[in-house]
Design a protein around this motif. Sequence first.
Motif, PDB file in Angstrom:
ATOM      1  N   PHE A   1     111.358  -4.533 -40.516  1.00 35.94           N
ATOM      2  CA  PHE A   1     109.948  -4.798 -40.835  1.00 35.94           C
ATOM      3  C   PHE A   1     109.675  -6.289 -40.661  1.00 35.94           C
TER       4      PHE A   1
ATOM      5  N   ILE B   1     105.748  -0.913 -48.514  1.00 30.04           N
ATOM      6  CA  ILE B   1     107.044  -1.495 -48.174  1.00 30.04           C
ATOM      7  C   ILE B   1     107.416  -2.485 -49.267  1.00 30.04           C
TER       8      ILE B   1
ATOM      9  N   PRO C   1     101.698   3.557 -45.984  1.00 28.40           N
ATOM     10  CA  PRO C   1     103.046   3.043 -46.272  1.00 28.40           C
ATOM     11  C   PRO C   1     103.019   1.951 -47.328  1.00 28.40           C
TER      12      PRO C   1
ATOM     13  N   TYR D   1     105.642   1.511 -39.043  1.00 24.83           N
ATOM     14  CA  TYR D   1     104.759   1.545 -40.208  1.00 24.83           C
ATOM     15  C   TYR D   1     103.278   1.520 -39.830  1.00 24.83           C
TER      16      TYR D   1
ATOM     17  N   TYR E   1     109.245   7.203 -47.343  1.00 25.35           N
ATOM     18  CA  TYR E   1     108.470   7.126 -46.103  1.00 25.35           C
ATOM     19  C   TYR E   1     109.398   7.336 -44.912  1.00 25.35           C
TER      20      TYR E   1
ATOM     21  N   SER F   1     111.240   1.980 -48.429  1.00 24.87           N
ATOM     22  CA  SER F   1     110.068   2.393 -47.649  1.00 24.87           C
ATOM     23  C   SER F   1     109.418   3.559 -48.367  1.00 24.87           C
TER      24      SER F   1
ATOM     25  N   TYR G   1      99.184  -1.021 -44.137  1.00 21.52           N
ATOM     26  CA  TYR G   1     100.269  -0.786 -45.084  1.00 21.52           C
ATOM     27  C   TYR G   1     100.141  -1.740 -46.265  1.00 21.52           C
TER      28      TYR G   1
END
Length: 461
Positions: free
Chosen positions: A279, A459, A457, A334, A294, A375, A338
């Motif tokens: 990420f 994170i 999402p 993603y 996720y 996630s 998010y």
Amino acid sequence: MDRKQFKPVYGLIALLVLLVVIYFAGVWYYQSRFLPNTQVNTISIASESVDSAQEKINQQLKDTEITFSEDDNTLGFISLEQVGVNFDAREQLDNLLAEQSAFAWPLNLLRLHGSKLNNADLISYDQALMNGLIQSLNVDNSSRNASVDAHIQNDGDNGYQLIPEVQGNQIDVISLSKSLSNHVLEKENNVDLTTAYIKPNQYQDDEVLTSLMSQLDIMQNTEIVLEFDNNEVEIPKNEIASWITIDESNNPVIDQELVEEYILSLNREYASLFQPSTFNSTYSGEITIEPGTYGWYIDRFGEAEEIIANLNAGGSYRREPIIGGSGYMTDSYYGNSYVEVSIPHQTMWIYVNGELVIETPIVSGLPGTSTVPGSYQVWLKEVDSTLTGYNPNTELDYEVPVDYWIAFDDQAQGIHDASWQASFGGSAYLDGGSLGCINTPPAIMGDVFETVYIGMPVIVY
């Protein structure tokens, strides 16, 4: 006319009368006796009544001498009387007599017609005496091999196989009696014990076995190649065979739970739901995110049903499995919308379509009840919610009302307003941290609630 001229005629008439008398005398005679050329187990019973026929057969059987041998070695001899031979076929003899036509006796006499009753099962023996015979022949089954029925078994690497029967060399009363009777029927007085070995009950050409093996082959030889996320996985034959059991009706049945377990193993190896991901974070650049809730996965329930349907039909399949979850085969795992939560920076960012729309300090979990990185994705949104649970720090149950609640994992972690917090960000979490939730300033929480959506999402790192 001279009398002498009639003599031949008289003689012919007399002969015809005599033949008629003889014929009908024969018809009368054979009403209760067996016709000429009638045999039971190769023994002639012509002109015998049912009782005398049975007595004659029994006597001849008792007088029969049999020699036993095995592997060209003579083991001994007996008369059948020594093993209590008995022929009891009154019912069959009555039927045989009833079925014959006494009017046909001349044809039987000339052997133009005849009746035979050959049935080794009509001969019986005394079981105790037969056991004694087996012992006297020095037959020790403990040192002999038992016969093995043909059967189907899963040998692991090669799946289900039809294993042929194996002829053993053990002998028992039943097998010896049957062999003995068959030899008597064929007028063979030398019994080779190899013909008395106990035979397998089931042979490899048995219709039930071959039918079952055919069904098993259809299933276990089915080729299924699953194509997903640039991977190709062919389900091994031995794996398919391990899913198959045979029910009480001798039908192959596929255990769906075992198929689901196999799909779960594929998910653990390939599915992003179970794998770390990369990420590009706001402050720390590219980082690794641990798996959470996720990600994409193979739908083990729906796909198991699909695989079972393929196996029952047989054939060859190359296809994409049923995929569930999020982030499958996308340009950006993603996406560009998010929620990002940095525990080290005690900050939450919310991006929508690639644009930063919210940035706010937060308070994460207190050390000991820390927020779990991973996630995740939003799965529940509630207004005016009450949070309940147990606080391991105070060892008390709690019940806390909040204006907004956003759940993002399966362990009760979520985002909510926290009016009780004196400050947010920095080191506030070290002393006043949560039980794992993301405490958010009440002033911004309404905007957060309106911005995030189910499936978005989250994170956390």
